[in-house]
Enzyme design. Structure first.
Site, PDB file in Angstrom:
ATOM      1  N   SER A  22     111.894 -23.207 -71.314  1.00 15.25           N
ATOM      2  CA  SER A  22     110.446 -23.104 -71.062  1.00 15.25           C
ATOM      3  C   SER A  22     110.031 -23.721 -69.721  1.00 15.25           C
ATOM      4  O   SER A  22     109.180 -23.183 -69.021  1.00 15.25           O
ATOM      5  CB  SER A  22     109.648 -23.720 -72.205  1.00 15.25           C
ATOM      6  OG  SER A  22     109.970 -25.070 -72.316  1.00 15.25           O
ATOM      7  N   ASN A 107     126.097 -18.779 -62.341  1.00  8.64           N
ATOM      8  CA  ASN A 107     126.357 -20.086 -61.719  1.00  8.64           C
ATOM      9  C   ASN A 107     126.349 -20.027 -60.190  1.00  8.64           C
ATOM     10  O   ASN A 107     125.791 -20.903 -59.532  1.00  8.64           O
ATOM     11  CB  ASN A 107     127.703 -20.648 -62.198  1.00  8.64           C
ATOM     12  CG  ASN A 107     127.723 -20.893 -63.692  1.00  8.64           C
ATOM     13  OD1 ASN A 107     126.700 -20.717 -64.351  1.00  8.64           O
ATOM     14  ND2 ASN A 107     128.868 -21.273 -64.225  1.00  8.64           N
ATOM     15  N   HIS A 153     106.094 -60.711 -41.012  1.00  9.14           N
ATOM     16  CA  HIS A 153     105.593 -61.339 -42.255  1.00  9.14           C
ATOM     17  C   HIS A 153     104.083 -61.133 -42.418  1.00  9.14           C
ATOM     18  O   HIS A 153     103.402 -61.990 -42.985  1.00  9.14           O
ATOM     19  CB  HIS A 153     105.901 -62.843 -42.305  1.00  9.14           C
ATOM     20  CG  HIS A 153     107.324 -63.193 -41.980  1.00  9.14           C
ATOM     21  ND1 HIS A 153     108.273 -63.408 -42.946  1.00  9.14           N
ATOM     22  CD2 HIS A 153     107.964 -63.343 -40.788  1.00  9.14           C
ATOM     23  CE1 HIS A 153     109.437 -63.691 -42.376  1.00  9.14           C
ATOM     24  NE2 HIS A 153     109.275 -63.648 -41.056  1.00  9.14           N
ATOM     25  N   SER A 275      82.816 -43.891 -52.900  1.00  8.94           N
ATOM     26  CA  SER A 275      82.857 -44.529 -54.211  1.00  8.94           C
ATOM     27  C   SER A 275      81.663 -44.047 -55.034  1.00  8.94           C
ATOM     28  O   SER A 275      80.602 -43.742 -54.484  1.00  8.94           O
ATOM     29  CB  SER A 275      82.775 -46.048 -54.026  1.00  8.94           C
ATOM     30  OG  SER A 275      82.181 -46.656 -55.155  1.00  8.94           O
ATOM     31  N   LYS A 281      81.194 -47.617 -49.375  1.00 11.38           N
ATOM     32  CA  LYS A 281      82.654 -47.479 -49.270  1.00 11.38           C
ATOM     33  C   LYS A 281      83.118 -46.226 -48.538  1.00 11.38           C
ATOM     34  O   LYS A 281      82.550 -45.156 -48.684  1.00 11.38           O
ATOM     35  CB  LYS A 281      83.294 -47.482 -50.682  1.00 11.38           C
ATOM     36  CG  LYS A 281      83.194 -48.781 -51.405  1.00 11.38           C
ATOM     37  CD  LYS A 281      83.897 -49.940 -50.702  1.00 11.38           C
ATOM     38  CE  LYS A 281      85.388 -49.830 -50.707  1.00 11.38           C
ATOM     39  NZ  LYS A 281      86.027 -50.246 -51.927  1.00 11.38           N
ATOM     40  N   ASN A 283      86.896 -44.925 -48.420  1.00 12.56           N
ATOM     41  CA  ASN A 283      88.219 -45.306 -48.916  1.00 12.56           C
ATOM     42  C   ASN A 283      89.354 -44.453 -48.334  1.00 12.56           C
ATOM     43  O   ASN A 283      89.185 -43.256 -48.130  1.00 12.56           O
ATOM     44  CB  ASN A 283      88.232 -45.225 -50.443  1.00 12.56           C
ATOM     45  CG  ASN A 283      87.317 -46.252 -51.072  1.00 12.56           C
ATOM     46  OD1 ASN A 283      87.160 -47.348 -50.536  1.00 12.56           O
ATOM     47  ND2 ASN A 283      86.704 -45.898 -52.175  1.00 12.56           N
ATOM     48  N   GLU A 288      96.647 -43.784 -49.392  1.00 14.00           N
ATOM     49  CA  GLU A 288      97.158 -44.438 -50.603  1.00 14.00           C
ATOM     50  C   GLU A 288      98.000 -43.470 -51.424  1.00 14.00           C
ATOM     51  O   GLU A 288      99.067 -43.832 -51.937  1.00 14.00           O
ATOM     52  CB  GLU A 288      95.982 -44.969 -51.429  1.00 14.00           C
ATOM     53  CG  GLU A 288      95.303 -46.151 -50.750  1.00 14.00           C
ATOM     54  CD  GLU A 288      93.983 -46.534 -51.402  1.00 14.00           C
ATOM     55  OE1 GLU A 288      93.704 -47.731 -51.485  1.00 14.00           O
ATOM     56  OE2 GLU A 288      93.229 -45.639 -51.820  1.00 14.00           O
ATOM     57  N   TYR A 315     130.657 -26.078 -63.843  1.00  9.78           N
ATOM     58  CA  TYR A 315     129.241 -25.944 -64.185  1.00  9.78           C
ATOM     59  C   TYR A 315     128.925 -26.589 -65.529  1.00  9.78           C
ATOM     60  O   TYR A 315     129.713 -26.520 -66.465  1.00  9.78           O
ATOM     61  CB  TYR A 315     128.841 -24.455 -64.236  1.00  9.78           C
ATOM     62  CG  TYR A 315     127.378 -24.272 -64.638  1.00  9.78           C
ATOM     63  CD1 TYR A 315     126.354 -24.369 -63.690  1.00  9.78           C
ATOM     64  CD2 TYR A 315     127.028 -24.060 -65.974  1.00  9.78           C
ATOM     65  CE1 TYR A 315     125.032 -24.252 -64.062  1.00  9.78           C
ATOM     66  CE2 TYR A 315     125.695 -23.932 -66.351  1.00  9.78           C
ATOM     67  CZ  TYR A 315     124.703 -24.024 -65.390  1.00  9.78           C
ATOM     68  OH  TYR A 315     123.384 -23.914 -65.754  1.00  9.78           O
ATOM     69  N   GLN A 320     120.924 -27.620 -64.365  1.00  5.80           N
ATOM     70  CA  GLN A 320     119.619 -26.963 -64.304  1.00  5.80           C
ATOM     71  C   GLN A 320     118.505 -27.982 -64.030  1.00  5.80           C
ATOM     72  O   GLN A 320     117.516 -27.691 -63.370  1.00  5.80           O
ATOM     73  CB  GLN A 320     119.374 -26.245 -65.635  1.00  5.80           C
ATOM     74  CG  GLN A 320     118.035 -25.575 -65.772  1.00  5.80           C
ATOM     75  CD  GLN A 320     117.953 -24.787 -67.073  1.00  5.80           C
ATOM     76  OE1 GLN A 320     118.600 -23.780 -67.225  1.00  5.80           O
ATOM     77  NE2 GLN A 320     117.162 -25.274 -68.009  1.00  5.80           N
ATOM     78  N   LYS A 323     116.870 -28.942 -60.584  1.00  9.48           N
ATOM     79  CA  LYS A 323     115.935 -28.048 -59.905  1.00  9.48           C
ATOM     80  C   LYS A 323     114.562 -28.708 -59.707  1.00  9.48           C
ATOM     81  O   LYS A 323     113.989 -28.663 -58.632  1.00  9.48           O
ATOM     82  CB  LYS A 323     115.768 -26.798 -60.774  1.00  9.48           C
ATOM     83  CG  LYS A 323     115.741 -25.494 -60.018  1.00  9.48           C
ATOM     84  CD  LYS A 323     115.544 -24.324 -60.964  1.00  9.48           C
ATOM     85  CE  LYS A 323     116.844 -23.658 -61.346  1.00  9.48           C
ATOM     86  NZ  LYS A 323     116.661 -22.600 -62.359  1.00  9.48           N
TER      87      LYS A 323
HETATM   88  N1  ARG Z   1     119.117 -21.690 -65.323  1.00  2.00           N
HETATM   89  C1  ARG Z   1     120.480 -21.933 -65.074  1.00  2.00           C
HETATM   90  C2  ARG Z   1     120.640 -23.071 -64.066  1.00  2.00           C
HETATM   91  O1  ARG Z   1     119.739 -23.340 -63.353  1.00  2.00           O
HETATM   92  C3  ARG Z   1     121.134 -20.698 -64.531  1.00  2.00           C
HETATM   93  C4  ARG Z   1     122.632 -20.681 -64.650  1.00  2.00           C
HETATM   94  C5  ARG Z   1     123.020 -20.504 -66.065  1.00  2.00           C
HETATM   95  N2  ARG Z   1     124.408 -20.503 -66.242  1.00  2.00           N
HETATM   96  C6  ARG Z   1     124.995 -20.640 -67.432  1.00  2.00           C
HETATM   97  N3  ARG Z   1     126.278 -20.607 -67.485  1.00  2.00           N
HETATM   98  N4  ARG Z   1     124.300 -20.850 -68.525  1.00  2.00           N
HETATM   99  O2  ARG Z   1     121.647 -23.669 -64.007  1.00  2.00           O
END
Ligand code: ARG
Length: 448
Positions: A22, A107, A153, A275, A281, A283, A288, A315, A320, A323
């Site tokens: 998801s 992969n 300092h 503010s 103010k 800011n 920040e 792999y 994953q 990412k």
């Molecule tokens: N979503 C997967 C990833 O980012 C893609 C590769 C999936 N490979 C696998 N052998 N299930 O790694």
């Protein structure tokens, strides 16, 4: 249908789908264009080695190019963008689409998309970094001889200048760019053809896809390709972290020096917020947040490393999870660099406040070294001055700054050299970007 789904199918439990995909499918949507570019190069290669016929290759490339302009939505049931792409291809062109995954695995496929995506962001980040370095160098030039207290300092230390302070950020950023360049070189290797990590028993032409995709070289060992996932991201994040550490420090300086108690600089009002209760103010929220965002990128760097820790070769689905930190750090760095440049362009220097912050104590070392030049030993001169601290006098700051004329001192900032270096790097990175854009255009032409 999932790519591995057959009649005796493995589980497609909704909870499993949610858990595994998801979050990832949303990130995957950003890889759509790059997955298509990778697939275009792969199809051309499959044609060149006789797996796809000319009509099949044409069909695949035309369909892929058309899909480029499609706004795609990937759901957990699709599992990932790579599955979605293959399914859409099959839907569009039938049997030819079923051949596209020959000699590749998701992969190496995901690695190609990630590397292209990262390259695009790094090219933009380098561009923004250089624009900021240039803005700071120009600010330094405009205020080169403006005296400013130098602090250690957080306490008054020695005479400094606005020029020294502002161009220090430029030079720090150029160091970071060296790191970014090294990270870029790692990412600029073609992983395609590694397949699941162990190659394939087919005479694939990896040099061809390297050239088609505009990579600088082919990443050789197929298992090393797999094992570099996450580690290359870590190298990228290290470079980004260094950039943000520099921005963080500069933001802290600006917050302090623009506070009423210092009043050295005035932030452009459009970069300040007000503010809800205190009408007076102004800011420095932007600065920040910039500081807090650097904390965020540093935490992403740690995340990357921890995900890899303990993995064996090859792999793993753990990968994953690298990412999200990568995407987040890239966009956060981009936004941070982008906002600081106009803020510095609009920064006002309060000469009066700066001049009156130049107190006699800032010249204590000048006093000591004057005695040294007259032949007194350093330690004796130090003691003599320390005993008469209340007799210290303000000196002519302009003259005192000029006397710091050694390399890199506030009297010899070498701003023209800095300008030249920035211009050289701008040219280098824009050529790199041009080369990459051209490769993309050529690939898309395969589908016309
Ligand atoms: N979503 C997967 C990833 O980012 C893609 C590769 C999936 N490979 C696998 N052998 N299930 O790694």
């Amino acid at each position: 249908m999932k790519l591995w789904e057959t009649s005796d199918s493995l589980s497609s439990d909704k909870l499993v789908e949610q858990f595994t995909a998801s979050e990832d499918v949303l990130l995957d949507e950003q890889l759509w264009a790059y997955d298509i570019l990778g697939s275009l190069a792969h199809s051309e290669m499959l044609y060149q080695i006789g797996i796809l016929s000319r009509p099949e290759r044409d069909q695949v490339c035309v369909a892929l190019s058309a899909l480029m302009n499609e706004e795609v939505h990937v759901t957990p049931a699709d599992e990932d963008i790579h599955t979605k792409l293959e399914n859409m291809l099959v839907e569009l062109i039938g049997d030819a689409g079923k051949k596209i995954h020959t000699a590749r695995s998701r992969n190496d496929q995901v690695l190609v998309a990630l590397r292209l995506y990262t390259k695009v962001w790094l090219l933009e980040i380098a561009d923004l970094l250089l624009a900021l370095a240039k803005e700071c160098a120009q600010f330094a030039k405009r205020n080169e001889g403006q005296p400013m207290p130098g602090y250690t300092h957080t306490r008054a230390a020695m005479l400094s200048s606005v020029g020294l302070w502002a161009s220090s950020l430029s030079e720090c950023l150029l160091d970071d760019l060296d790191l970014l360049e090294a990270a870029y070189a790692l990412v600029d290797q073609n992983p395609l053809g590694a397949a699941a990590g162990y190659g394939v028993p087919l005479a694939i032409d990896r040099e061809l896809t390297t050239q088609l995709l505009g990579f600088a070289r082919t990443q050789n060992n197929t298992l090393a390709v797999m094992n570099s996932r996450g580690k290359h991201e870590f190298a990228v994040l290290s470079a980004l972290s260094c950039i943000l550490l520099d921005l963080n420090r500069f933001a802290s300086d600006l917050i302090l020096f623009s506070a009423g108690e210092y009043g050295f600089f005035e932030l452009p009002p459009e970069y300040c917020t007000g503010s809800s209760i205190m009408p007076h103010k102004r800011n420095p929220d932007v600065l920040e947040l910039l500081r807090a965002r650097s904390a965020r990128v540093l935490s992403m760097l740690t995340q990357q490393a921890i995900i890899l820790k303990g993995l064996t070769s090859g792999y793993h689905r753990d990968l994953q999870e690298t990412k999200r930190p990568l995407f987040d750090a890239l966009s956060t760095t981009h936004a941070s660099l982008q906002i600081l440049t106009p803020l510095i362009a609009g920064l006002r220097v309060n000469k009066k406040n700066l001049d009156s912050a130049i107190t006699p104590e800032l010249f204590a070392v000048d006093e000591v070294l004057e005695r040294v030049q007259a032949g007194v030993a350093l330690r004796d001169a130090y003691r003599q001055v320390k005993e008469r601290l209340n007799q210290l006098k303000r000196r002519d700051s302009v003259k005192a700054l000029k006397a710091r004329s050694h390399a890199g001192g506030p009297g010899n900032l070498r701003l023209p050299e800095l300008d030249q270096k920035i211009a050289f790097l701008q040219n280098l990175w824009s050529k790199r970007r041009q080369g990459f854009d051209e490769a993309q255009t050529r690939l898309l032409r395969l589908g016309t």
